[in-house]
Design a protein around this motif. Structure first.
Motif, short mmCIF file in Angstrom:
data_model
loop_
_atom_site.label_atom_id
_atom_site.label_comp_id
_atom_site.label_asym_id
_atom_site.label_seq_id
_atom_site.Cartn_x
_atom_site.Cartn_y
_atom_site.Cartn_z
N LEU A 13 -10.86 12.34 -7.42
CA LEU A 13 -12.09 12.73 -8.67
C LEU A 13 -13.08 11.81 -8.63
O LEU A 13 -13.40 11.62 -8.83
N CYS A 14 -12.45 9.97 -8.52
CA CYS A 14 -12.89 9.06 -8.90
C CYS A 14 -14.33 9.06 -8.19
O CYS A 14 -15.10 8.78 -8.64
N LEU A 15 -13.78 9.11 -6.86
CA LEU A 15 -14.75 8.59 -5.90
C LEU A 15 -16.30 10.52 -5.76
O LEU A 15 -17.30 9.82 -5.45
N ALA A 16 -15.53 11.29 -5.79
CA ALA A 16 -16.24 12.31 -5.81
C ALA A 16 -17.43 12.89 -7.10
O ALA A 16 -18.86 12.75 -6.63
N LEU A 17 -16.82 12.17 -8.17
CA LEU A 17 -17.95 11.83 -9.32
C LEU A 17 -18.77 11.14 -8.95
O LEU A 17 -19.85 11.14 -9.34
N HIS A 18 -18.92 9.49 -8.97
CA HIS A 18 -18.48 8.47 -8.15
C HIS A 18 -20.12 9.00 -7.34
O HIS A 18 -20.94 8.83 -7.60
N ARG A 19 -19.80 10.08 -6.36
CA ARG A 19 -20.90 10.12 -5.04
C ARG A 19 -21.83 11.18 -5.60
O ARG A 19 -22.86 10.77 -5.96
N TYR A 208 -5.88 -10.16 -4.11
CA TYR A 208 -8.02 -10.27 -3.10
C TYR A 208 -7.37 -9.54 -1.73
O TYR A 208 -6.05 -9.58 -1.58
N ALA A 209 -8.03 -8.99 -1.52
CA ALA A 209 -7.87 -8.05 -0.02
C ALA A 209 -9.48 -7.51 0.78
O ALA A 209 -10.44 -8.08 0.13
N GLU A 210 -9.14 -7.44 1.76
CA GLU A 210 -10.12 -7.26 2.80
C GLU A 210 -9.90 -6.48 3.70
O GLU A 210 -8.79 -6.85 4.30
N ALA A 211 -10.27 -4.97 3.81
CA ALA A 211 -10.33 -4.36 4.63
C ALA A 211 -11.66 -2.87 4.87
O ALA A 211 -12.17 -2.71 3.59
N ASP A 212 -11.50 -2.47 6.19
CA ASP A 212 -12.91 -1.28 5.78
C ASP A 212 -13.80 -1.59 5.89
O ASP A 212 -14.67 -0.97 4.91
N GLY A 213 -14.75 -2.52 5.66
CA GLY A 213 -15.90 -3.29 5.32
C GLY A 213 -15.88 -3.28 3.76
O GLY A 213 -17.02 -3.62 3.09
N TRP A 214 -14.79 -3.57 2.71
CA TRP A 214 -15.07 -3.57 1.32
C TRP A 214 -13.65 -5.61 1.03
O TRP A 214 -12.45 -5.82 1.83
N SER A 256 -18.85 6.19 2.96
CA SER A 256 -17.01 6.44 3.91
C SER A 256 -16.25 5.33 2.92
O SER A 256 -15.13 5.60 3.68
N LEU A 257 -16.10 5.73 1.70
CA LEU A 257 -15.15 4.93 0.78
C LEU A 257 -14.80 6.21 0.72
O LEU A 257 -15.26 6.95 -0.63
N ASP A 258 -13.56 6.30 0.44
CA ASP A 258 -12.24 7.90 0.52
C ASP A 258 -11.60 7.79 -0.08
O ASP A 258 -11.55 6.30 -0.66
N ALA A 259 -10.51 7.96 -1.07
CA ALA A 259 -9.02 8.07 -1.41
C ALA A 259 -8.36 7.28 -1.01
O ALA A 259 -7.66 6.35 -1.54
N ASP A 260 -8.17 7.88 0.72
CA ASP A 260 -7.74 7.19 1.84
C ASP A 260 -8.08 5.06 1.96
O ASP A 260 -6.72 4.07 1.82
N THR A 261 -8.52 5.15 1.80
CA THR A 261 -10.44 3.76 2.14
C THR A 261 -9.61 2.35 0.57
O THR A 261 -8.68 1.73 1.16
N LEU A 262 -10.12 3.53 -0.27
CA LEU A 262 -9.71 2.60 -1.44
C LEU A 262 -8.00 2.33 -1.62
O LEU A 262 -7.42 1.25 -1.55
N SER A 263 -7.10 3.76 -1.24
CA SER A 263 -5.85 3.07 -1.78
C SER A 263 -5.19 2.09 -0.86
O SER A 263 -4.57 1.01 -0.85
N GLY A 264 -5.96 2.39 0.31
CA GLY A 264 -5.29 1.31 2.00
C GLY A 264 -5.98 -0.59 1.11
O GLY A 264 -4.94 -1.48 1.32
N LEU A 265 -7.17 -0.44 0.50
CA LEU A 265 -7.58 -1.53 0.32
C LEU A 265 -6.53 -1.64 -1.13
O LEU A 265 -6.06 -3.04 -0.99
#
Length: 386
Positions: A13-19, A208-214, A256-265
């Motif tokens: 929901l966060c990312l959908a509304l943000h987009r 700190y984290a790095e993943a998927d271009g973030w 390309s930032l979706d819930a799965d990508t953000l959760s993984g990060l």
């Protein structure tokens, strides 16, 4: 597993509304917590396809929003008792209703499950401006006067009969405050050109984290609150460095930032020594969410086809405006934010045909009677009303 699913749904929901809100570029700021709360309240008032649209946005993978409500309720309570300044959180979920609106008892029970729940009456029909002022004053109290005009002039009319309002206030000190003496001017690359801004600095053990271009840096605050700064990595930022608008690197990465990508990060965050430079932040937003929610599949709510009979048996209710305002500030000491969302509910005619004209401008008969028995209290023949 259910808790993980609820978190993922909330991020979605966060990312959908943000987009949708960020589509035009520039700075945006909204509170997914407040919006989800207000939508959840409306969902419990909705029935039929109106409820289906709301549930699909709030909880795609669950048959109802119970886990989302549990998540929001848990987030309304902060950890306390540690050394340092105590965090502050205030949450209110209020049904404001015209005293002539027939409310369903079941909705009162549903409302009671929300943090800071209360029922209040306001003179919507007889004194629209007074109702508006009452709602705004209550929101101002919850948000410590950071939001004083959530409902603008003209948003309450004689057709308005209710409003479902969430308000949120949050203040928490950093676990590792920035030293004010270390704050110096630095360059920030905005879409409109480089600007000199106060840049806070610290070298600390941070998440700190790095993943998927973030890249992500996590600033822990009191009460179990944290601020997560998400930055496109150096490769994603190369376009901006070569002369493209600075916002383009962020927009490219966001696509390309979706819930799965953000959760993984976020799941990949590990503690390490970080040399952080971060500008002070003071942002906010005041927006109608009608069109944004429409783009996300919540459309019937704003039409005469809306079914809000979970709130009242009156079939003529619809949401006229979904109003949202937010404020967020970060400085050397910590963070402070406030948000509020109001679902303004009004009456509409069931029929779309032209109304019958009934102008009483000549002598007439008048009955005053008891509805159930038909007993007539008064019968008058009026040839002169004065």
């Amino acid at each position: 597993m259910a808790e993980i699913t609820a978190q993922r749904e909330h991020l979605r929901l966060c990312l959908a509304l943000h987009r949708v809100l960020a589509a035009e570029g520039g700075t945006t700021c909204f509170s997914p917590y407040s919006v989800a709360s207000a939508l959840g309240l409306v969902y419990q008032a909705a029935r039929g396809s109106t409820a289906d649209e709301l549930r699909a946005l709030l909880s795609e993978d669950e048959p109802d929003i119970a886990k989302q409500l549990e998540l929001l309720a848990d987030a309304a309570v902060l950890d306390t008792g540690r050394d340092g300044e105590e965090p502050v959180i205030a949450v209110s979920n209020t049904l404001w209703a015209w005293d002539q609106l027939r409310l369903n008892d079941d909705f009162g029970a549903d409302l009671a499950a929300w943090p800071g729940a209360k029922l209040a009456h306001a003179p919507f029909v007889t004194d629209p401006e007074g109702a508006r002022e009452a709602i705004n004053a209550d929101v101002a109290r919850t948000t410590r006067d950071l939001i004083t005009e959530l409902v603008p002039s003209g948003a309450v009319t004689v057709d308005t009969v209710a409003s479902l309002v969430n308000a949120l206030y949050l203040k928490a000190a950093w676990r590792n405050p920035f030293a004010v003496a270390q704050t110096t001017d630095g360059v920030f690359h905005t879409p409109g050109g480089d600007r000199t801004v106060p840049m806070m600095r610290q070298v600390e053990q941070l998440g700190y984290a790095e993943a998927d271009g973030w890249r992500a840096a996590v600033l822990p605050a009191a009460g179990g609150v944290q601020a997560v700064v998400l930055l496109p990595d150096a490769a994603a930022s190369s376009a901006a460095a070569s002369g493209a608008a600075p916002a383009s690197a962020l927009a490219t990465a966001e696509s390309s930032l979706d819930a799965d990508t953000l959760s993984g990060l976020l799941d990949g965050v590990r503690t390490r020594r970080v040399s952080l430079r971060l500008p002070r932040v003071d942002v906010g937003m005041n927006v109608s969410l009608n069109s944004a929610l429409g783009e996300l599949g919540v459309a019937e709510l704003f039409t005469p086809d809306a079914d809000l009979t979970g709130l009242s048996d009156d079939p003529r209710l619809l949401v006229s405006d979904a109003l949202h305002e937010s404020v967020l500030k970060l400085d050397e000491d910590g963070l402070e934010g406030a948000a509020a969302t109001a679902m303004m509910i009004r009456l509409t005619s069931v029929s779309v045909e032209e109304p019958v004209s009934f102008v009483v401008d000549r002598p007439f008969l008048l009955l005053v009677r008891h509805t159930t028995t038909g007993a007539v209290y008064f019968l008058a023949r009026v040839t002169d009303p004065t």
